[in-house]
Write a protein that holds these residues in place. Structure first.
Motif, PDB file in Angstrom:
ATOM      1  N   ARG A 199      50.851  47.063  34.489  1.00 20.16           N
ATOM      2  CA  ARG A 199      50.345  48.162  33.656  1.00 20.16           C
ATOM      3  C   ARG A 199      49.134  47.646  32.905  1.00 20.16           C
ATOM      4  O   ARG A 199      49.232  46.673  32.158  1.00 20.16           O
ATOM      5  N   ILE A 200      48.009  48.316  33.123  1.00 15.24           N
ATOM      6  CA  ILE A 200      46.747  47.887  32.529  1.00 15.24           C
ATOM      7  C   ILE A 200      46.270  48.964  31.560  1.00 15.24           C
ATOM      8  O   ILE A 200      45.848  50.044  31.995  1.00 15.24           O
ATOM      9  N   PRO A 201      46.346  48.716  30.258  1.00 16.34           N
ATOM     10  CA  PRO A 201      45.787  49.687  29.305  1.00 16.34           C
ATOM     11  C   PRO A 201      44.275  49.815  29.546  1.00 16.34           C
ATOM     12  O   PRO A 201      43.591  48.810  29.787  1.00 16.34           O
ATOM     13  N   LEU A 202      43.776  51.038  29.507  1.00 19.45           N
ATOM     14  CA  LEU A 202      42.345  51.248  29.773  1.00 19.45           C
ATOM     15  C   LEU A 202      41.465  50.491  28.783  1.00 19.45           C
ATOM     16  O   LEU A 202      40.361  50.081  29.121  1.00 19.45           O
ATOM     17  N   LYS A 203      41.978  50.259  27.568  1.00 19.88           N
ATOM     18  CA  LYS A 203      41.183  49.524  26.587  1.00 19.88           C
ATOM     19  C   LYS A 203      41.029  48.059  26.982  1.00 19.88           C
ATOM     20  O   LYS A 203      40.105  47.382  26.549  1.00 19.88           O
ATOM     21  N   ASP A 204      41.934  47.536  27.834  1.00 23.06           N
ATOM     22  CA  ASP A 204      41.878  46.145  28.278  1.00 23.06           C
ATOM     23  C   ASP A 204      41.140  45.972  29.608  1.00 23.06           C
ATOM     24  O   ASP A 204      40.988  44.856  30.095  1.00 23.06           O
TER      25      ASP A 204
ATOM     26  N   LYS B  31      44.955  40.326  29.264  1.00 23.15           N
ATOM     27  CA  LYS B  31      46.356  40.373  28.876  1.00 23.15           C
ATOM     28  C   LYS B  31      46.618  39.141  28.025  1.00 23.15           C
ATOM     29  O   LYS B  31      46.451  38.020  28.497  1.00 23.15           O
ATOM     30  N   ASN B  32      46.976  39.396  26.769  1.00 21.86           N
ATOM     31  CA  ASN B  32      47.209  38.312  25.809  1.00 21.86           C
ATOM     32  C   ASN B  32      45.995  37.380  25.709  1.00 21.86           C
ATOM     33  O   ASN B  32      46.139  36.162  25.647  1.00 21.86           O
ATOM     34  N   GLY B  33      44.813  37.962  25.739  1.00 18.66           N
ATOM     35  CA  GLY B  33      43.583  37.191  25.599  1.00 18.66           C
ATOM     36  C   GLY B  33      43.133  36.484  26.868  1.00 18.66           C
ATOM     37  O   GLY B  33      42.083  35.849  26.880  1.00 18.66           O
ATOM     38  N   GLU B  34      43.910  36.567  27.954  1.00 18.86           N
ATOM     39  CA  GLU B  34      43.544  35.936  29.217  1.00 18.86           C
ATOM     40  C   GLU B  34      43.060  36.980  30.209  1.00 18.86           C
ATOM     41  O   GLU B  34      43.577  38.090  30.255  1.00 18.86           O
ATOM     42  N   GLU B  35      42.090  36.582  31.028  1.00 17.56           N
ATOM     43  CA  GLU B  35      41.592  37.469  32.072  1.00 17.56           C
ATOM     44  C   GLU B  35      42.545  37.421  33.258  1.00 17.56           C
ATOM     45  O   GLU B  35      42.900  36.355  33.741  1.00 17.56           O
ATOM     46  N   LYS B  36      42.993  38.587  33.701  1.00 15.79           N
ATOM     47  CA  LYS B  36      43.916  38.714  34.833  1.00 15.79           C
ATOM     48  C   LYS B  36      43.284  39.624  35.872  1.00 15.79           C
ATOM     49  O   LYS B  36      42.365  40.382  35.573  1.00 15.79           O
TER      50      LYS B  36
END
Length: 152
Positions: free
Chosen positions: A85-90, A116-121
């Motif tokens: 699940r990817i929030p659009l803000k992220d 996600k939690n400051g890391e790029e995924k």
């Protein structure tokens, strides 16, 4: 807006199933299983038969949903990978990856990058053979996501 790759269900945009790439891989594996029967090599039949079935099942498990009410993209690819699940803000950006062997494109992947939690995924959204089809998909996703920005 005319949707080619998605169907609209309220404020949810559900990506249509992409059968071509998965079926080609599944039928390729099944062909190797049939060759195994022909040359009487049972281990080849079992390995490629099971892989063909797993590839075929993964086609129906895959889904991508853009939900503008929840402001998120939901991605499920493959049998083992969990739902992402990817929030659009992220959301960060898309990446188009082409794999070529001897000047022949064998695979083109569309990935989405997010924080996600400051890391790029990264998560894979789609696979195909042509860069153009993946670019058309990106353009449609951009249009859908811009609808969310206009509604604010």
């Amino acid at each position: 807006m005319e949707l080619k790759h998605f169907t609209k269900n309220g404020n949810q945009y559900i990506m249509k199933k992409q059968y071509v790439f998965g079926l080609i891989v599944s039928f390729g594996m099944a062909a190797f299983a049939i060759v195994g029967i022909w040359i009487n090599e049972m281990i080849m039949v079992w390995i490629f038969g099971i892989l063909a079935v797993l590839c075929f099942i993964s086609i129906w498990m895959k889904h991508v949903v853009i939900d503008l009410d929840k402001n998120e993209i939901t991605v499920k690819v493959g049998l083992i990978n969990p739902v992402v699940r990817i929030p659009l803000k992220d959301f960060l950006n898309f990446e188009l990856v082409r794999i070529t062997q001897y000047l022949i494109t064998t695979n083109t992947c569309l990935n989405v990058y997010y924080l996600k939690n400051g890391e790029e995924k990264a998560a894979m959204i789609a696979q195909g053979f042509t860069k153009r089809s993946m670019q058309n998909l990106v353009n449609e996703i951009d249009e859908i996501m811009s609808l969310n920005e206009h509604s604010r």
